[in-house]
Design a protein around this motif. Structure first.
Motif, PDB file in Angstrom:
ATOM      1  N   VAL A  46      91.515  56.303-101.655  1.00  0.00           N
ATOM      2  CA  VAL A  46      92.286  57.195-100.994  1.00  0.00           C
ATOM      3  C   VAL A  46      92.625  56.392 -99.436  1.00  0.00           C
ATOM      4  O   VAL A  46      91.738  55.795 -98.911  1.00  0.00           O
ATOM      5  N   LEU A  47      93.842  56.395 -99.287  1.00  0.00           N
ATOM      6  CA  LEU A  47      94.369  55.886 -98.183  1.00  0.00           C
ATOM      7  C   LEU A  47      94.524  56.854 -97.119  1.00  0.00           C
ATOM      8  O   LEU A  47      95.316  58.026 -97.365  1.00  0.00           O
ATOM      9  N   ARG A  48      94.020  56.615 -95.780  1.00  0.00           N
ATOM     10  CA  ARG A  48      94.182  57.639 -94.848  1.00  0.00           C
ATOM     11  C   ARG A  48      94.652  57.105 -93.595  1.00  0.00           C
ATOM     12  O   ARG A  48      94.404  55.982 -93.563  1.00  0.00           O
ATOM     13  N   GLU A  49      95.056  57.902 -92.705  1.00  0.00           N
ATOM     14  CA  GLU A  49      95.477  57.454 -91.414  1.00  0.00           C
ATOM     15  C   GLU A  49      95.233  58.298 -90.289  1.00  0.00           C
ATOM     16  O   GLU A  49      95.348  59.551 -90.361  1.00  0.00           O
ATOM     17  N   LEU A  50      94.929  57.727 -89.530  1.00  0.00           N
ATOM     18  CA  LEU A  50      94.078  58.381 -88.153  1.00  0.00           C
ATOM     19  C   LEU A  50      95.550  59.137 -87.288  1.00  0.00           C
ATOM     20  O   LEU A  50      96.395  58.466 -86.938  1.00  0.00           O
ATOM     21  N   ASP A  51      95.341  60.621 -87.103  1.00  0.00           N
ATOM     22  CA  ASP A  51      96.027  61.195 -86.309  1.00  0.00           C
ATOM     23  C   ASP A  51      95.732  61.173 -84.934  1.00  0.00           C
ATOM     24  O   ASP A  51      94.568  62.050 -84.587  1.00  0.00           O
ATOM     25  N   PRO A  52      96.014  60.368 -83.952  1.00  0.00           N
ATOM     26  CA  PRO A  52      95.467  60.525 -82.769  1.00  0.00           C
ATOM     27  C   PRO A  52      95.537  61.517 -81.782  1.00  0.00           C
ATOM     28  O   PRO A  52      94.760  61.967 -81.023  1.00  0.00           O
ATOM     29  N   ALA A  53      96.664  62.500 -82.187  1.00  0.00           N
ATOM     30  CA  ALA A  53      96.418  63.850 -81.509  1.00  0.00           C
ATOM     31  C   ALA A  53      95.130  64.700 -81.768  1.00  0.00           C
ATOM     32  O   ALA A  53      94.554  65.200 -80.995  1.00  0.00           O
ATOM     33  N   THR A  54      94.744  64.489 -83.148  1.00  0.00           N
ATOM     34  CA  THR A  54      93.723  65.379 -83.635  1.00  0.00           C
ATOM     35  C   THR A  54      92.343  64.410 -83.693  1.00  0.00           C
ATOM     36  O   THR A  54      91.233  65.076 -83.972  1.00  0.00           O
ATOM     37  N   ASN A  55      92.416  63.004 -83.920  1.00  0.00           N
ATOM     38  CA  ASN A  55      91.245  62.104 -84.023  1.00  0.00           C
ATOM     39  C   ASN A  55      90.774  62.403 -85.353  1.00  0.00           C
ATOM     40  O   ASN A  55      89.715  62.394 -85.688  1.00  0.00           O
ATOM     41  N   ARG A  56      91.771  62.872 -86.383  1.00  0.00           N
ATOM     42  CA  ARG A  56      91.167  63.137 -87.555  1.00  0.00           C
ATOM     43  C   ARG A  56      92.040  62.302 -88.650  1.00  0.00           C
ATOM     44  O   ARG A  56      93.335  62.131 -88.366  1.00  0.00           O
ATOM     45  N   TYR A  57      91.478  61.847 -89.641  1.00  0.00           N
ATOM     46  CA  TYR A  57      92.131  61.284 -90.625  1.00  0.00           C
ATOM     47  C   TYR A  57      93.053  62.057 -91.656  1.00  0.00           C
ATOM     48  O   TYR A  57      92.630  63.130 -91.923  1.00  0.00           O
ATOM     49  N   VAL A  58      94.285  61.606 -91.984  1.00  0.00           N
ATOM     50  CA  VAL A  58      94.970  62.373 -92.667  1.00  0.00           C
ATOM     51  C   VAL A  58      95.255  61.453 -93.825  1.00  0.00           C
ATOM     52  O   VAL A  58      95.696  60.564 -94.073  1.00  0.00           O
ATOM     53  N   GLU A  59      95.281  62.436 -95.161  1.00  0.00           N
ATOM     54  CA  GLU A  59      95.261  61.499 -96.636  1.00  0.00           C
ATOM     55  C   GLU A  59      96.795  61.279 -96.682  1.00  0.00           C
ATOM     56  O   GLU A  59      97.675  61.745 -96.606  1.00  0.00           O
ATOM     57  N   VAL A  60      97.235  59.963 -96.970  1.00  0.00           N
ATOM     58  CA  VAL A  60      98.471  59.505 -97.149  1.00  0.00           C
ATOM     59  C   VAL A  60      98.792  59.434 -98.908  1.00  0.00           C
ATOM     60  O   VAL A  60      99.570  60.007 -99.166  1.00  0.00           O
ATOM     61  N   VAL A  61      97.920  58.804 -99.453  1.00  0.00           N
ATOM     62  CA  VAL A  61      97.724  58.900-100.834  1.00  0.00           C
ATOM     63  C   VAL A  61      96.461  58.697-101.533  1.00  0.00           C
ATOM     64  O   VAL A  61      95.580  58.061-100.951  1.00  0.00           O
ATOM     65  N   ALA A  62      96.397  58.930-102.846  1.00  0.00           N
ATOM     66  CA  ALA A  62      95.167  58.835-103.674  1.00  0.00           C
ATOM     67  C   ALA A  62      95.212  58.508-104.926  1.00  0.00           C
ATOM     68  O   ALA A  62      96.167  59.194-105.630  1.00  0.00           O
ATOM     69  N   PHE A  63      94.607  57.637-105.648  1.00  0.00           N
ATOM     70  CA  PHE A  63      94.664  57.302-106.995  1.00  0.00           C
ATOM     71  C   PHE A  63      93.517  56.784-107.546  1.00  0.00           C
ATOM     72  O   PHE A  63      92.378  56.167-106.705  1.00  0.00           O
ATOM     73  N   ASP A  64      93.172  56.886-108.773  1.00  0.00           N
ATOM     74  CA  ASP A  64      92.172  56.385-109.473  1.00  0.00           C
ATOM     75  C   ASP A  64      92.499  55.166-110.307  1.00  0.00           C
ATOM     76  O   ASP A  64      93.343  55.166-111.163  1.00  0.00           O
ATOM     77  N   PRO A  65      92.103  53.993-109.893  1.00  0.00           N
ATOM     78  CA  PRO A  65      92.554  52.718-110.397  1.00  0.00           C
ATOM     79  C   PRO A  65      92.231  52.605-111.973  1.00  0.00           C
ATOM     80  O   PRO A  65      92.888  51.745-112.711  1.00  0.00           O
ATOM     81  N   ALA A  66      91.470  53.429-112.490  1.00  0.00           N
ATOM     82  CA  ALA A  66      91.092  53.499-113.673  1.00  0.00           C
ATOM     83  C   ALA A  66      92.049  53.908-114.446  1.00  0.00           C
ATOM     84  O   ALA A  66      92.254  53.787-115.938  1.00  0.00           O
TER      85      ALA A  66
END
Length: 391
Positions: free
Chosen positions: A127-147
């Motif tokens: 899961v790739l996430r990016e911090l939203d500075p305004a809320t100080n919470r991570y927002v998911e950018v993309v997710a995948f199962d490498p298998a």
């Protein structure tokens, strides 16, 4: 005349000293006082960036009121050459001194992007996430199962960046085989894994790692953390438990872990199994049978067959007396606590109640009534589920 000139010069010198003192006091107040920022930002220090470039960027983004004062303060505090590459969260009102401390402290970035490799019972998801500075919470950018899927472009675009934070998270109830197989597919880790650690010895937790970290070293850390947790909780165990070693408690904890995902039920479930052991009753719990079929290598993916319930394996608690020989998963702290400090009740049975939890019973008659209600729910849903602990 010379006396007048000297007097005027002295007066001018005093005025300059007072002005300089005032300027210094103002500069110190500006450097240490609340900053002008009214909304959080994610500030990036580029690799090799100069103090001059960083101070100008801070002023342009509204984080400091004066780039010159920031530079002077950095020089005066001896931190002018200590800037660390990375991304940093700058919050409203932070002073220049506080911002400088953050930018020179080093360690992992406090803002920006994070990859969390979540290893669960059913899958392992990147899961790739990016911090939203305004809320100080991570927002998911993309997710995948490498298998099952190739890495998407959004992940590949940032996977090599130096300021990415990396994390590996183990869910409660995963088996050691599942952990090892998932770590082998984590391309950001290095090193070979020759063996699967003993079942139950890895601590479900979140582990911050660096890109290129050694897989075997990470497994060793997981084992060390689980051993420490077990030793700590064993020392606070209840009196009179029907198991004599920490290893037996870990087996019980793994069964509790697989029987319920409801935190509030764990001690009740453990209490049922403790009562059964004390009375010489078989545990008769489906997750142990499943482990005997799969040996922890993957998910069964279907209901148990009657032939499997009757088949004799070291883990089939419908057939064997007492505890199975090993844990059936890696239990979390709450399940270990429950196994070592179970609720004191006279319950001997439980079955799913249709809400995600279980209905507990003292007698077989009560249990059969609960089973009948659960079967009715199953028919309504068109599903098939396990009957829980029975006689």
């Amino acid at each position: 005349m010379w006396r007048s000139i000297a007097s005027n010069a002295l007066t001018l010198f005093v005025v300059l000293l007072v002005a300089m003192a005032g300027l210094l006091a103002w500069g110190r107040e500006e450097f240490a006082g609340p900053g002008p920022l009214d909304q959080s930002i994610c500030f990036r220090v580029e690799r090799g960036a100069s103090l001059s470039a960083v101070s100008r960027a801070l002023e342009e983004q509204g984080a400091v009121s004066d780039a010159r004062i920031f530079r002077i303060g950095a020089d005066y505090s001896g931190k002018a050459d200590g800037l660390k590459f990375g991304s940093y969260l700058v919050t409203p009102g932070q002073s220049m001194a506080q911002i400088l401390d953050s930018l020179t402290a080093g360690g992992q970035s406090t803002c920006g992007r994070e990859v969390n490799y979540r290893i669960s019972v059913a899958s392992a998801e990147m899961v790739l996430r990016e911090l939203d500075p305004a809320t100080n919470r991570y927002v998911e950018v993309v997710a995948f199962d490498p298998a099952t899927a190739a890495a998407p472009a959004e992940y590949l675009d940032v996977a090599e960046a130096d300021d990415i934070r990396w994390r590996v998270t183990l869910a409660e109830g995963v088996t050691s085989w599942q952990v090892v197989e998932a770590l082998k597919r984590a391309e950001f880790l290095t090193g070979e894994l020759a063996e699967v650690p003993p079942e139950g010895t890895l601590a479900p937790d979140s582990y911050e790692v660096e890109r290129g970290a050694d897989r075997a070293g990470l497994l060793a850390l997981m084992a060390e953390r689980q051993a420490a947790t077990l030793a700590e909780l064993w020392a606070t165990r209840a009196d009179g438990l029907p198991y004599e070693t920490p290893e037996e408690a870990l087996i019980m904890a793994s069964i509790v872990e697989k029987e319920t995902g409801v935190a509030e039920e764990r001690r009740q479930v453990a209490g049922v199994f403790v009562n059964r052991l004390r009375m010489g009753m078989r545990l008769q719990t489906d997750p142990t049978v499943i482990y005997g079929v799969t040996r922890g290598e993957g998910v069964l993916g279907r209901g148990l067959r009657q032939s499997e319930l009757r088949r004799e394996t070291p883990w089939n608690t419908y057939v064997i007396d007492g505890l199975p020989p090993t844990p059936i998963a890696n239990p979390g702290r709450l399940s270990i606590e429950a196994a070592l400090n179970p609720d004191t009740t006279d319950y001997l049975y439980f079955v799913a109640d249709g809400t995600g939890g279980h209905a507990f019973a003292r007698t077989l008659e009560e249990h059969n009534e609960n089973v009948a209600r659960w079967r009715a729910i199953e028919r309504e849903r068109g599903e098939e589920a396990a009957t829980g602990v029975q006689d």
